[in-house]
Design a protein around this motif. Structure first.
Motif: not given
Length: 91
Positions: A57-58, A49-53, A65-68
């Protein structure tokens, strides 16, 4: 949690309540507590769950930031105005 019932419309109030409970994660919590969860399973679940969050967030940060590219926006459903009432003639 509180839901207002308008015009004795219980069905709508139940839908609203269900949606609120879903958003709060009550159903997920109930399902999880149905049976015993071993400490190792709990640790694994919490880690995933922490990895998913963190990924979420990333991803949001990268979009800001316009990277994706931003995901396509959903179309908003517009209601059509009701048809005018036709009154029957009394001949």
């Amino acid at each position: 949690m509180q839901v207002l019932v308008r015009d004795n419309n219980i069905e709508q109030a139940l839908r609203v309540l269900k949606k609120k409970l879903q958003r709060e994660g009550v159903f997920r919590e109930m399902k999880r507590r149905r049976s015993y969860e071993k400490p190792s399973e709990k640790k694994t679940r919490e880690k995933s769950e922490a990895v998913r969050r963190a990924r979420k967030l990333a991803r949001k940060q990268a979009i800001r930031e316009g990277l994706l590219p931003a995901p396509p926006k959903k179309k908003i459903f517009e209601r059509k105005p009701p048809l005018p009432e036709v009154k029957a003639r009394a001949d």
